[in-house]
Design a protein around this motif. Sequence first.
Motif, PDB file in Angstrom:
ATOM      1  N   ARG A 174       0.835  -1.210   0.000  1.00  0.00           N
ATOM      2  CA  ARG A 174       0.000   0.000   0.000  1.00  0.00           C
ATOM      3  C   ARG A 174       0.867   1.257   0.000  1.00  0.00           C
ATOM      4  O   ARG A 174       0.572   2.245  -0.681  1.00  0.00           O
TER       5      ARG A 174
ATOM      6  N   PHE B  44       6.274  -2.136 -10.389  1.00  0.00           N
ATOM      7  CA  PHE B  44       5.736  -1.238 -11.413  1.00  0.00           C
ATOM      8  C   PHE B  44       6.542  -1.235 -12.707  1.00  0.00           C
ATOM      9  O   PHE B  44       6.192  -0.527 -13.650  1.00  0.00           O
TER      10      PHE B  44
ATOM     11  N   HIS C 135       2.245   1.868  -3.453  1.00  0.00           N
ATOM     12  CA  HIS C 135       1.221   2.472  -4.310  1.00  0.00           C
ATOM     13  C   HIS C 135       1.030   3.950  -3.965  1.00  0.00           C
ATOM     14  O   HIS C 135       0.830   4.785  -4.862  1.00  0.00           O
TER      15      HIS C 135
ATOM     16  N   ARG D 227       3.894   5.787  -5.504  1.00  0.00           N
ATOM     17  CA  ARG D 227       3.703   5.881  -6.956  1.00  0.00           C
ATOM     18  C   ARG D 227       2.714   6.985  -7.293  1.00  0.00           C
ATOM     19  O   ARG D 227       2.920   7.767  -8.229  1.00  0.00           O
ATOM     20  N   ASP D 228       1.633   7.068  -6.508  1.00  0.00           N
ATOM     21  CA  ASP D 228       0.649   8.130  -6.730  1.00  0.00           C
ATOM     22  C   ASP D 228       1.265   9.506  -6.485  1.00  0.00           C
ATOM     23  O   ASP D 228       1.013  10.457  -7.236  1.00  0.00           O
TER      24      ASP D 228
END
Length: 315
Positions: A257, A298, A260, A263-264
């Motif tokens: 999490r 990713f 992610h 990455r955001d």
Amino acid sequence: MQLICSEFDEFEEALYGVQGRYVLRTRQQRDWQLNVVDLNGVALMSGREGASTVYTGIGLPGYFNIFLPLTGHESTVVDGHPFNRRRIGWMVPNAMFHINAKSPARWLTVAMSCELVLRWASVREDEFDFCVLHRNLVSNAQRNLGPLLWLARRLFHIEAQAPEVLHNEEAEEAARREVMDVVFRMLLPVDPLHAAPRHHRDHREILKRALELLDTLEIQSVYTEDICQAACASERTVRNVFNEYLGMSPHRYLMIRRLHGMRDAIRHAGPDDTITSICARFGVWDFGRFASLYRQYFGTLPAQSLRATKALSHP
């Protein structure tokens, strides 16, 4: 901190988490070296002694200590117990201990504040052997020492090369938790077989509360013990629930999490954002490990993702 000194007095005064006295058994053969990484409540210290020694001291009030010889295992004796490559020493606050090194040795210690140790144990009270909080002991490690040694090397390397990466609030918090998890999982007696059983809890309700916490708070500030407190469940119960429903441990789920989330943050980075500033926001202290995980999940490096984002924003 890195210290190299020709006399042992300066070395002795710089020791962290203990208070005692060296007696040299032989003539000095080399310089004394000391490396310290202080994470504000947890400190790792690596020493290289310049002579064979006898050390007598106590653990400082407010700190527990782990002691591991890195060389000279067979010539090291702690409180009368000969060492080998699997043995570790555990020192509680204010308790006397004696280390007899019959040859110049290298060693690693980890000092942990009582507050942090008790907080770690309280979340895992149905697994943790609280007897270790009241007495010194010398015992065989429960698991391989490799993960702790690897983690210590990474922390000493980053402290020497880029200390600013390590010493921000989020990074120190993440590093403290990682060190303590490795110490207690790898080294100290944790005996779930003889633990008192807890009353049954609805696993779906525990998972619901855990995921609600993650949706409410920013992911970078959530750790396994926060989930345990929110769900009113032990760490072992939470671990079983996550494995049952999500197929992974809460630690791994939080790590994914967090990846992610980073990455955001990279995909929505502003013109002044850097990988360093984003890592600091999320408590990442080991850039190399982060970059490897990011590419694993990713398919690209974080720096490449950031360049692509800025290229789209400012063609």
